[in-house]
Design an enzyme around this catalytic site. Structure first.
Site, mmCIF file in Angstrom:
data_model
loop_
_atom_site.group_PDB
_atom_site.id
_atom_site.type_symbol
_atom_site.label_atom_id
_atom_site.label_comp_id
_atom_site.label_asym_id
_atom_site.label_seq_id
_atom_site.Cartn_x
_atom_site.Cartn_y
_atom_site.Cartn_z
ATOM 1 C CB SER A 1 5.064 -1.634 12.283
ATOM 2 O OG SER A 1 4.643 -0.309 12.571
ATOM 3 C CE LYS B 221 -0.336 3.224 4.740
ATOM 4 N NZ LYS B 221 -0.300 3.313 6.195
ATOM 5 C CD GLU C 57 -3.074 5.452 6.871
ATOM 6 O OE1 GLU C 57 -3.044 5.445 5.629
ATOM 7 O OE2 GLU C 57 -2.150 5.000 7.586
ATOM 8 C CD GLU D 138 -3.397 -2.407 7.467
ATOM 9 O OE1 GLU D 138 -2.333 -2.673 6.924
ATOM 10 O OE2 GLU D 138 -3.968 -1.310 7.340
ATOM 11 C CG HIS E 35 -5.999 1.868 5.343
ATOM 12 N ND1 HIS E 35 -5.557 2.780 6.282
ATOM 13 C CD2 HIS E 35 -4.972 1.017 5.134
ATOM 14 C CE1 HIS E 35 -4.305 2.484 6.601
ATOM 15 N NE2 HIS E 35 -3.928 1.414 5.928
ATOM 16 N N GLY F 80 2.414 2.337 11.040
ATOM 17 C CA GLY F 80 3.421 3.394 10.969
ATOM 18 C C GLY F 80 4.085 3.735 12.293
ATOM 19 C CG ASN G 259 -1.765 1.193 1.393
ATOM 20 O OD1 ASN G 259 -1.806 2.035 0.494
ATOM 21 N ND2 ASN G 259 -2.450 1.307 2.532
HETATM 22 P P1 13P Z 1 2.981 0.545 7.732
HETATM 23 O O1 13P Z 1 3.491 -0.749 7.144
HETATM 24 O O2 13P Z 1 3.708 1.752 7.197
HETATM 25 O O3 13P Z 1 2.874 0.488 9.206
HETATM 26 O O4 13P Z 1 1.475 0.731 7.171
HETATM 27 C C1 13P Z 1 0.600 -0.328 7.284
HETATM 28 C C2 13P Z 1 -0.605 -0.021 6.503
HETATM 29 O O5 13P Z 1 -1.364 0.860 6.836
HETATM 30 C C3 13P Z 1 -0.850 -0.814 5.284
HETATM 31 O O6 13P Z 1 -2.139 -0.621 4.798
#
Ligand code: 13P
Length: 249
Positions: A210, A10, A98, A166, A96, A172, A8
């Site tokens: 992570s 982003k 976010e 997740e 997600h 992150g 992903n």
């Molecule tokens: P990270 O791997 O940067 O923690 O992000 C995970 C994520 O949100 C994947 O969709």
């Protein structure tokens, strides 16, 4: 089951960087003779078409990071699942954390997106997971279970969907659940998915948050982990390739 390694990206990078990454992964898979997992790259909307073009004919597939639930209409700034299919996407990330946080997406909205994606022929990657308060309050399993209830349509076939666990506090942050915690949640997800939604057939359950080159191997060896959803590390060619190579089946 062949594992899934999903990147992903982003809201990161430029068109040139997206093309360079896609070409880089393509070159790596052409040079390897090791059996590979399913590899899915999810760039931002503007770069989807050119990444699809680069990967055409290769085993690497492309997904989007979100879609609108409706087929078409007056929804300025949104993109429908059928438009994503039109540019060559096979997958779409839905729900997600976010999106839920920054765009106030409700479970009802997430469920409609899952339905819209499946109807258009896209395979949704549904993301669910608890907050740190829920985890500390002992409510992680309850939260995950109720998200599965509220975010999934009643009818779908197992091959039409993937579900990624997740936890919000792992995204992150460099913090991850323990292997036991991941197994506990994914075990529950598998159990609930098998009794509530899928008559025969197994829905792949993934972990995300992570993931890096040091922990990928540990996670991919867990029995309930059918793959990984990777954020930051998926933007780094060598590191993500290492994660891909840590797949165990
Ligand atoms: P990270 O791997 O940067 O923690 O992000 C995970 C994520 O949100 C994947 O969709």
């Amino acid at each position: 089951m062949q594992q899934y390694i999903i990147g992903n990206w982003k809201m990161n990078g430029t068109k040139t960087e997206a093309q360079k990454l896609a070409s880089g992964f393509l070159k790596r898979i052409q040079e390897t003779n090791r059996p590979l997992p399913h590899i899915i790259l999810c760039p931002s909307y503007p770069y989807l078409a050119s990444v699809v073009e680069i990967l055409k004919g290769s085993p690497i597939e492309v997904g989007a990071q979100d879609c609108h639930p409706e087929k078409s209409g007056a929804f300025t700034g949104d993109v429908s699942a059928s438009q994503l299919v039109d540019v060559g996407c096979k997958y779409v990330i839905v729900g997600h954390s976010e999106r839920r946080r920054h765009h106030h997406e409700s479970s009802t909205m997430v469920r409609k997106k899952v339905e819209g994606a499946i109807a258009a022929g896209l395979r949704p990657i549904l993301c669910i997971g608890e907050s740190s308060e829920d985890r500390e309050g002992g409510k992680a399993l309850h939260v995950v279970s109720s998200q599965l209830d509220s975010d999934l349509p009643k009818d779908f076939a197992p091959h039409e969907l993937l579900v990624a666990y997740e936890p919000l506090w792992a995204i992150g942050t460099g913090h991850t659940p323990t292997p036991d915690q991941i197994e506990e949640v994914l075990g529950l997800m598998k159990h609930e998915l098998s009794i509530k939604h899928a008559s025969g057939g197994v829905i792949p359950t993934l972990y995300g948050g992570s993931v890096d080159t040091k922990n990928a191997d540990l996670f991919l060896n867990l029995p309930h982990v059918d793959g990984l959803l990777v954020g930051g590390v998926s933007l780094k060619l060598d590191e993500f390739w290492e994660v891909i190579n840590a797949s165990t089946r």
